[in-house]
Scaffold this active site. Sequence first.
Site, short mmCIF file in Angstrom:
data_model
loop_
_atom_site.label_atom_id
_atom_site.label_comp_id
_atom_site.label_asym_id
_atom_site.label_seq_id
_atom_site.Cartn_x
_atom_site.Cartn_y
_atom_site.Cartn_z
N LEU A 98 0.40 -1.21 -0.18
CA LEU A 98 0.19 0.05 -0.04
C LEU A 98 0.93 0.81 -0.02
CD1 LEU A 98 -2.70 1.38 -0.01
CD2 LEU A 98 -2.42 1.38 2.76
N ASP B 289 15.06 3.58 8.98
CA ASP B 289 14.20 2.64 9.74
C ASP B 289 13.53 3.48 11.15
OD1 ASP B 289 12.93 0.82 11.64
OD2 ASP B 289 14.78 -0.72 10.66
N ASN C 193 2.13 4.74 7.48
CA ASN C 193 1.96 3.66 6.75
C ASN C 193 3.00 2.14 6.88
OD1 ASN C 193 0.64 1.68 4.52
ND2 ASN C 193 2.65 2.04 4.12
N TYR D 59 -0.85 -8.38 16.06
CA TYR D 59 -0.82 -7.31 15.20
C TYR D 59 -2.28 -6.32 16.03
CZ TYR D 59 -2.31 -5.52 10.94
OH TYR D 59 -2.40 -4.63 9.64
N LYS E 158 -2.37 -2.53 16.63
CA LYS E 158 -2.91 -1.64 16.47
C LYS E 158 -4.62 -1.08 16.73
CE LYS E 158 -1.50 -1.68 11.94
NZ LYS E 158 -0.70 -0.33 11.06
N VAL F 142 -6.39 -5.47 1.48
CA VAL F 142 -5.66 -4.68 0.22
C VAL F 142 -4.52 -5.91 0.16
CG1 VAL F 142 -3.52 -3.40 -0.40
CG2 VAL F 142 -5.48 -2.26 1.55
N THR G 142 -1.37 -7.52 -1.29
CA THR G 142 -0.42 -6.90 -1.30
C THR G 142 0.58 -8.17 -2.09
OG1 THR G 142 -0.01 -7.34 0.81
CG2 THR G 142 -0.61 -5.32 0.07
#
Length: 272
Positions: free
Chosen positions: A13, A57, A86, A167, A171, A200, A202
């Site tokens: 993305l 980084d 992002n 994850y 978030k 998305v 990817t």
Amino acid sequence: MPSYLVTGAARGLGYALVKVLASDPTNTVLALARNKKAAEDSLATDRISNVYVIAADITDETALKAAAKEADAILGGKGLDVLINNAAYVSEKTALTSIPDQESDLQKIIEDTQRSIEVNVFGSLKVTIAFLDLVRQGQLKKVVAISSGMGDIDMINEIKLSNAVPYAISKGALNVMVAKLSASYSDQGILFMSLCPGRVDTTKGFMPEFTEIDLARIKSIETKFEKYAGGNYVASPPEASARSVLAAISRQSLAGGFGGSFYSHNGTKRWT
């Protein structure tokens, strides 16, 4: 001539956001990537020459300070209009598993959560602070975190979504951090907000090999998402997702009440 800086810009993305932004010659586009060569190679392949690639980084404060100085020189003292956080760590180790799968080895899930927070929360915070003075000097003054519905407790509870614990935790924490940043800086006219881009694609056509156990887990997860979406939950091509995200960034404002908010790219609280 608005200016944008996108992190995690070498692929997925992030690269799609850079590509769409660069298609408008009135934009000044800065791409922050850990792998500068990979980003530059992709841009060369797509014959895009109006993007400034900066190496850093997002967990390295020293590198970020240097990147901010480089960005300032590129922008010519005019400041940065939109910062898009992002870059993210999406763990393959725990993407399909749940807490019961780790009962005998909690350290695995703890370490993966720590890594997820280090990148997805603290990394975004480090980027934000490094570029905050440039945002203050900009005209639009927007800082956007690319988040995920995976961190929304309402969706988790609605469909009993138990996988990808590290994850999801990171978030959820990112969304809280964005709200805290908004509470701290909204009086300076800066909009902080989180956006979910939806699903998305990817993969670039690459699919890893899965065990039978993994395939069963994937089927269970997909069934839950289809129930949530009311039908097939299809991933969008990166560029289509990027256009939708950029449209949301454009229409949402501090004056419109979006400070500290978390919305889907489609303007709702449904993460499809």
